[in-house]
Design a protein around this motif. Structure first.
Motif, mmCIF file in Angstrom:
data_model
loop_
_atom_site.group_PDB
_atom_site.id
_atom_site.type_symbol
_atom_site.label_atom_id
_atom_site.label_comp_id
_atom_site.label_asym_id
_atom_site.label_seq_id
_atom_site.Cartn_x
_atom_site.Cartn_y
_atom_site.Cartn_z
ATOM 1 N N PRO A 285 0.800 -1.585 -0.252
ATOM 2 C CA PRO A 285 0.230 -0.276 -0.149
ATOM 3 C C PRO A 285 0.978 1.196 0.213
ATOM 4 N N PHE A 286 0.095 2.130 -0.643
ATOM 5 C CA PHE A 286 1.331 3.729 -0.685
ATOM 6 C C PHE A 286 1.222 4.544 0.513
ATOM 7 N N ASN A 287 -0.410 3.785 1.112
ATOM 8 C CA ASN A 287 -0.946 4.619 2.456
ATOM 9 C C ASN A 287 0.065 4.615 3.748
ATOM 10 N N HIS A 288 0.869 4.888 3.777
ATOM 11 C CA HIS A 288 1.640 3.944 5.090
ATOM 12 C C HIS A 288 1.402 4.521 6.212
ATOM 13 N N ILE A 289 0.604 3.613 7.206
ATOM 14 C CA ILE A 289 1.486 5.094 8.224
ATOM 15 C C ILE A 289 2.207 5.514 9.301
ATOM 16 N N GLY A 290 2.255 6.067 8.741
ATOM 17 C CA GLY A 290 4.056 6.714 9.865
ATOM 18 C C GLY A 290 3.911 7.239 11.244
ATOM 19 N N LEU A 291 4.900 6.194 11.681
ATOM 20 C CA LEU A 291 4.479 6.569 13.196
ATOM 21 C C LEU A 291 5.167 7.729 13.618
ATOM 22 N N ARG A 292 6.205 7.914 13.047
ATOM 23 C CA ARG A 292 6.300 9.863 13.710
ATOM 24 C C ARG A 292 5.641 10.655 13.375
ATOM 25 N N ARG A 293 5.279 10.085 12.382
ATOM 26 C CA ARG A 293 4.407 11.623 11.747
ATOM 27 C C ARG A 293 2.759 11.794 12.822
ATOM 28 N N THR A 294 2.275 10.353 12.852
ATOM 29 C CA THR A 294 1.737 10.281 13.873
ATOM 30 C C THR A 294 1.594 10.713 14.861
ATOM 31 N N LEU A 295 2.215 10.098 15.753
ATOM 32 C CA LEU A 295 2.367 10.779 16.644
ATOM 33 C C LEU A 295 3.035 12.132 17.278
ATOM 34 N N ALA A 296 3.281 13.017 16.052
ATOM 35 C CA ALA A 296 3.954 14.150 16.202
ATOM 36 C C ALA A 296 2.574 15.266 15.891
ATOM 37 N N LEU A 297 1.859 14.367 14.805
ATOM 38 C CA LEU A 297 0.988 15.204 14.988
ATOM 39 C C LEU A 297 0.110 15.018 16.129
ATOM 40 N N GLY A 298 -0.319 13.725 16.452
ATOM 41 C CA GLY A 298 -1.222 13.976 17.572
ATOM 42 C C GLY A 298 -0.636 14.631 19.113
ATOM 43 N N GLY A 299 0.709 14.341 18.759
ATOM 44 C CA GLY A 299 1.927 14.594 20.815
ATOM 45 C C GLY A 299 1.525 16.429 20.500
#
Length: 535
Positions: free
Chosen positions: A214-228
């Motif tokens: 898939p091309f829409n991988h969940i980026g761990l760092r990006r997800t945590l940065a946005l949520g944080g």
């Protein structure tokens, strides 16, 4: 009258207004100039007040942050974890298959095709190609060729401006469907576009392939940065609103909303150098290591109180506050030490029988207290102790009294204080907080004057007003209030607007030695870092 009823500014006298309106035209001209000068001065003061308000607002925000930093941290962690969980629960993998090609037009019967090298025709093609792809005719033909009623994916195209290069892309939850839809679309497009573009042919630069991931991988760092980041913003917003709507007392102007009492002094905040496993340090005005501003503030307060008490012939000063932790006990001890250093016979009475801390502050072991003498268990000679270092007399114990009301309301308490007034120049009574118990009200009946302690940015204004109202109905007069633990970092209240500067409002002018609260310079900070404990 001790208290303002509304807290609103007082209106000018109507007789003065009528007198001004009846002046001659020449006087009006002079008055207009004077009023214009006053208006400009008021505007300048308002600008200064706005700057001060911003400084105070930032200080209140920082104070809220130092106390509630854990809330911001929790919101950051909750935001990062919550957004990551949401991403995983709502995640649907998508696969993309694409092909890049150039478009050529020509005569299909003869098999000759020409590319769109002409810029006009290339521009026309770039605008027409996506239109055909989105048309219902093309979609119907595509579904019919695929043999399905719904399309499990989306088709998009991107053309390079002024060229015949096109990229067709299909996105689908199924990699096989993505490839199949793309192949079919490329196959039927020339036929469906014949009536618009004529005979066309694709020359592939990038052949379509079946996607493998898939091309829409969940980026761990990006997800945590946005949520944080979202959690941090929420925390900052909460702290900002808390600082904005925090109705505590932070300057004399805010105190004027709830009382007409004078501000007698502003005692700077004392800080000690942070050390591990250090004991609670005593704050003594006799300690020359303390800042010049702190010692001079207390000396100015002591002189002012001495003059006010002498004018009324009083000897007994009661010190109280709204709640515990505002520093009234430390202030009572330091005032006693200052008066004693001037050769006065001073008695400090710990009137907080529920929690007697003064003995610990001045560093003595347990001894007889007020309750012991009133009950007849000890004599006055056995109860009073004179401290050699400071020269003050002390009456207090480290033991709590279970029913202090019966002791404080006893006639013997009044008789004892009257007898001690004959022997002492001044008697300072440290009382419990007045919002919790009636003890301070009972002790005020034996006092000649009351000093009210208000800690900077600590207690809501409403509770301060209730405490002052409670003591205001007693026989002893409230001499004024003192701001305690005032931050030296608020420079506007140093040598500037509230010091020796332009207005001198809390210096030697209106509220100085001439008839109000004394605002002394803070002087230079020393090496103390950690806020000292309050008595």
């Amino acid at each position: 009258m001790l208290f303002t009823e509304t807290g609103f500014p007082r209106v000018p006298d109507m007789d003065m207004i009528m007198e001004t309106m009846g002046k001659t035209s020449g006087e009006e001209t002079k008055e207009d100039k004077s009023m214009e000068d006053q208006r400009k001065e008021i505007e300048n003061r308002e600008d200064d007040e706005m700057e001060i308000d911003l400084v105070l607002l930032f200080g209140a925000f920082w104070k809220s942050f130092t106390r509630l930093w854990w809330l911001v941290l929790i919101l950051i962690l909750a935001g990062a974890g919550g957004f990551y969980a949401f991403q995983n629960l709502s995640y649907e993998p998508l696969y993309a298959s694409s092909a890049t090609f150039t478009v050529a037009t020509g005569d299909g019967e003869n098999g000759t095709y020409n590319f769109y090298y002409n810029s006009n025709t290339a521009d026309q093609m770039s605008r027409t190609f996506p239109y055909i792809l989105d048309s219902s005719f093309f979609r119907s033909a595509l579904l019919e060729r695929l043999g399905t009623d719904t399309l499990n994916g989306t088709i998009t195209s991107e053309t390079v401006e002024n060229s015949n290069m096109v990229t067709m892309r299909v996105e689908s939850p199924d990699p096989e469907d993505a490839r199949k839809i793309l192949d079919t679309a490329l196959e039927i497009y020339p036929e469906t576009a014949r009536f618009v573009l004529g005979d066309i042919q694709f020359n592939y630069l990038n052949e379509p392939e079946t996607p493998t991931e898939p091309f829409n991988h969940i980026g761990l760092r990006r997800t945590l940065a946005l949520g944080g980041g979202a959690g941090a913003l929420a925390g900052i917003l909460i702290l900002g609103l808390t600082a904005l709507f925090r109705r505590t007392a932070r300057n004399p102007e805010e105190m004027q909303k709830i009382t007409s009492l004078r501000c007698l002094a502003m005692i700077p905040q004392v800080r000690f150098k942070a050390r591990k496993k250090q004991k609670k340090k005593k704050i003594s005005v006799l300690d020359k290591r303390l800042s010049f501003g702190y010692r001079e503030s207390l000396r100015a307060l002591e002189i002012r109180l001495e003059n006010m008490m002498a004018k009324e012939g009083g000897k007994v000063l009661l010190i109280s506050s709204t709640a515990s932790g505002e520093g009234k006990s430390t202030l009572a001890v330091n005032l006693s030490e200052l008066l004693a250093s001037r050769g006065k016979r001073v008695l400090l009475i710990d009137g907080d029988l529920r929690k007697q801390d003064d003995a610990g502050i001045i560093g003595i072991r347990d001894s007889a207290g007020l309750a012991d003498i009133v009950k007849g268990e000890k004599t006055i000679r056995e109860g009073l102790r004179k401290l050699k270092k400071s020269g003050i007399w002390f009456l207090g114990s480290r033991r709590t009294v279970k029913q202090p009301a019966s002791v404080l309301s006893s006639p013997r308490t009044g008789e004892l204080i009257q007898a001690l007034k004959k022997e002492m120049d001044y008697i300072i009574i440290d009382t419990p907080p007045c919002e919790t118990f009636q003890d301070a009200g009972m002790l005020s009946d034996y006092a000649d004057g009351i000093l009210y302690v208000v800690k900077y940015d600590f207690i809501p204004q409403r509770r301060i007003w209730e405490g002052l109202s409670f003591l205001g109905g007693r026989s002893a007069r409230i001499l004024g209030y003192v701001f305690n633990s005032y931050p030296e970092s608020v420079s506007e209240y140093g040598y500037g607007r509230y010091g020796y500067g332009r207005y001198g409002r809390y210096g030697y002018g209106k509220y100085g030695y001439g008839g109000g609260s004394y605002r002394q310079p803070y002087g230079q900070k020393n090496a103390y870092e950690e806020e000292a404990g309050n008595g």
